[in-house]
Design an enzyme around this catalytic site. Structure first.
Site, mmCIF file in Angstrom:
data_model
loop_
_atom_site.group_PDB
_atom_site.id
_atom_site.type_symbol
_atom_site.label_atom_id
_atom_site.label_comp_id
_atom_site.label_asym_id
_atom_site.label_seq_id
_atom_site.Cartn_x
_atom_site.Cartn_y
_atom_site.Cartn_z
ATOM 1 N N GLU A 234 0.816 -1.227 0.000
ATOM 2 C CA GLU A 234 0.000 0.000 0.000
ATOM 3 C C GLU A 234 0.843 1.268 0.000
ATOM 4 O O GLU A 234 0.570 2.236 0.706
ATOM 5 C CB GLU A 234 -0.997 -0.028 1.167
ATOM 6 C CG GLU A 234 -1.996 -1.179 1.018
ATOM 7 C CD GLU A 234 -2.997 -1.301 2.152
ATOM 8 O OE1 GLU A 234 -2.837 -0.597 3.169
ATOM 9 O OE2 GLU A 234 -3.938 -2.110 2.031
ATOM 10 N N GLU B 30 -5.082 -8.594 -1.617
ATOM 11 C CA GLU B 30 -5.641 -8.534 -0.260
ATOM 12 C C GLU B 30 -7.050 -7.976 -0.357
ATOM 13 O O GLU B 30 -7.274 -6.930 -0.971
ATOM 14 C CB GLU B 30 -4.779 -7.656 0.648
ATOM 15 C CG GLU B 30 -5.264 -7.599 2.098
ATOM 16 C CD GLU B 30 -4.398 -6.662 2.937
ATOM 17 O OE1 GLU B 30 -3.155 -6.779 2.878
ATOM 18 O OE2 GLU B 30 -4.980 -5.802 3.643
#
Length: 514
Positions: A198, A317
């Site tokens: 991220e 994810e």
């Protein structure tokens, strides 16, 4: 007269035949597949969160992180082993704060501590004794491992301003090099390495510019080529960036890294909102809301195609609701409407892998954090893994949007397998099937039906029924047999309200599946 009219209304609105049942015909495009997945499409994550990780007044992680998961090789191992080849992705928010306790860092191996910094925790360390133990677990269970590397090491914050999350500078690969070299020397098989978590787009707690990220990917590829040049297992896959999709950022990154720099892009999906959002239940049962994320999947697929189709896409994810999932929702039967619908939808956009957050931990674990007992979505994942093959077929119907339908060539068997999801709380569906080529205008052959429903009709139950029988661990704590109902003939598939079914149609010999 008025009384008779009232009785007529009561009859109409209470009669299943007139208002609570709908006949639907599915049309399966059987000539060609519209997409293909990896054989190990179903994936689950293991995270770094320590027990001090809390959200909304609860701390739902316990001792189940990569660093302290108890029962590895015991209960958890048995449930992973049941899949035969479950893909596990090791990573998460603290990934870019992990030091590997090997080589030059062997003598300085700190634990995560609660601080006021990034994600509320200090740097933490993966000791090699723990890595050895984990790999023993992977080897015993047949797990297919993806490991997320720390992509912030060596960089620095661009500004002292807390609101500025940009990190600059080249990646320092020395600790990763020592770690990967140790992994190879021990003969441990990591199927794929992922770079960062991220850090793309606007980032979450930190971000890196796409050109720099792409240059670092090239350096990582060169490092892996050097380290694996004599490895009998061959070079592993290289994945990135493990974050939320941003078309401009991803395009610049991929153009810089090139096809040698990255094998697959990984993006994250939390399309339901926060774990404490009061609209969580409403969203999970709203097919229109669930379909909104198709825009993201479509944008990813289009971007990959525009770049020459040399990159594949994974959902690296996805937990539905972020911040550890929704208590009373993410671990219940109800979550299957979101989870299995996402599995089916993602495949149609040519994604190869879908990693569920998490195998265990938080409210969204496939296994209960305290007891390790499987939650309902575990059984949905297991049935998908066993029944749905890599070839994805187009399927459509003209019925209610609350009936979701997906079709694949069956896994390791002839025929096709349907996934049917009834999100309606009042309408049942009688589902017939046909193919667009006229080979099976009305299918009459044998089929195997796996109907999933919640205990006592409570969609927020942690217990799931298979064909009316509760799925409970055996006396030896093994997964029970998942036996289908075998149906002969041309009767429609009956799908009661708020239930899910996998249906394997053994005689439906689609040309795409030959």
């Amino acid at each position: 007269m008025a009384l008779n009219f009232v009785f007529l209304l009561l009859f109409l609105f209470s009669s299943p035949a007139s208002s609570l049942e709908e006949k639907v015909t599915l049309t399966v495009r059987s000539g060609t597949a519209i997409a293909t997945t990896d054989r190990n499409f179903v994936c689950a994550t293991l995270d770094w969160w320590p027990p001090e990780k809390c959200n909304y007044g609860q701390c739902p992680w316990g001792l189940v992180s990569i660093l302290n998961l108890v029962g590895v090789g015991m209960h958890v191992g048995a449930f992973v082993f049941t899949f035969g080849s479950l893909r596990l992705r090791l990573g998460g928010s603290l990934q870019d704060q992990v030091v590997y306790g090997v080589g030059r860092c062997a003598s300085d191996c700190p634990q995560f501590r609660s601080i006021a910094g990034q994600f509320g925790f200090s740097e933490g360390c993966l000791p090699m004794a723990r890595w050895d133990h984990l790999n023993e677990f992977f080897g015993e269970t047949g797990a297919v491992v993806t490991f997320g590397l720390n992509a912030l090491r060596g960089r620095r914050k661009a500004s002292v301003d807390r609101k500025d999350t940009l990190w600059v500078g080249q990646w320092n690969s020395s600790n990763a090099e020592d770690f990967v070299a140790y992994t190879i020397s021990k003969g441990y098989w990591v199927e794929s390495w992922e770079f960062g978590n991220e850090l793309c787009g606007s980032g979450v707690s930190a971000k890196v510019e796409p050109v720099q990220y792409g240059q670092d990917m090239i350096a990582l590829r060169q490092l892996l080529d050097k380290l694996y040049q004599n490895s009998p297992s061959g070079p592993p896959k290289l994945l990135a960036p493990g974050g939320f999709f941003d078309r401009q950022w991803f395009t610049q990154f991929l153009l810089t890294a090139g096809p040698r720099g990255v094998d697959a892009i990984t993006h994250h999906v939390y399309n339901l909102g926060a774990g404490n959002d009061p609209r969580l239940i409403e969203r999970i049962q709203d097919p229109y809301f669930l379909s909104q994320v198709a825009q993201t999947y479509g944008d990813v697929e289009t971007t990959m195609r525009n770049l020459g189709g040399v990159f594949s896409a994974w959902v690296g994810e996805a937990g539905g609701a972020y911040n550890s999932g929704g208590r009373g929702v993410s671990h219940t039967f109800f979550d299957g409407f979101w989870y299995l619908d996402q599995l089916g939808m993602t495949c149609t956009f040519n994604h190869k892998v879908f990693c569920r957050q998490s195998l265990i931990g938080g409210n969204y674990g496939l296994l209960n954090t305290a007891s390790f007992v499987p939650n309902p979505d575990y059984y949905g994942a297991l049935l998908w893994h066993r029944l749905m093959g890599p070839a994805v077929l187009f399927v459509s119907h003209r019925g209610s949007p609350y009936l979701r339908a997906y079709a694949h060539c069956s896994k390791d068997k002839p025929g096709i397998t349907l996934l049917l999801i009834n999100m309606s709380n009042s309408t049942s569906f009688d589902v017939s099937s046909a193919d667009d080529m006229g080979l099976y205008p009305s299918f009459h052959g044998e089929r195997e039906e796996y109907h999933l429903s919640p205990r006592d009709g409570n969609i927020q139950s942690d217990e799931v029924l298979l064909n009316g029988t509760p799925l409970r661990l055996t006396s030896s704590l093994d997964i029970p047999d998942l036996k289908p109902n075998v149906v002969e003939g041309c009767s429609p598939i009956h799908l009661p309200p708020q239930t899910i079914a996998f249906v394997r149609m053994n005689g439906f010999l689609a040309p795409a599946c030959a």
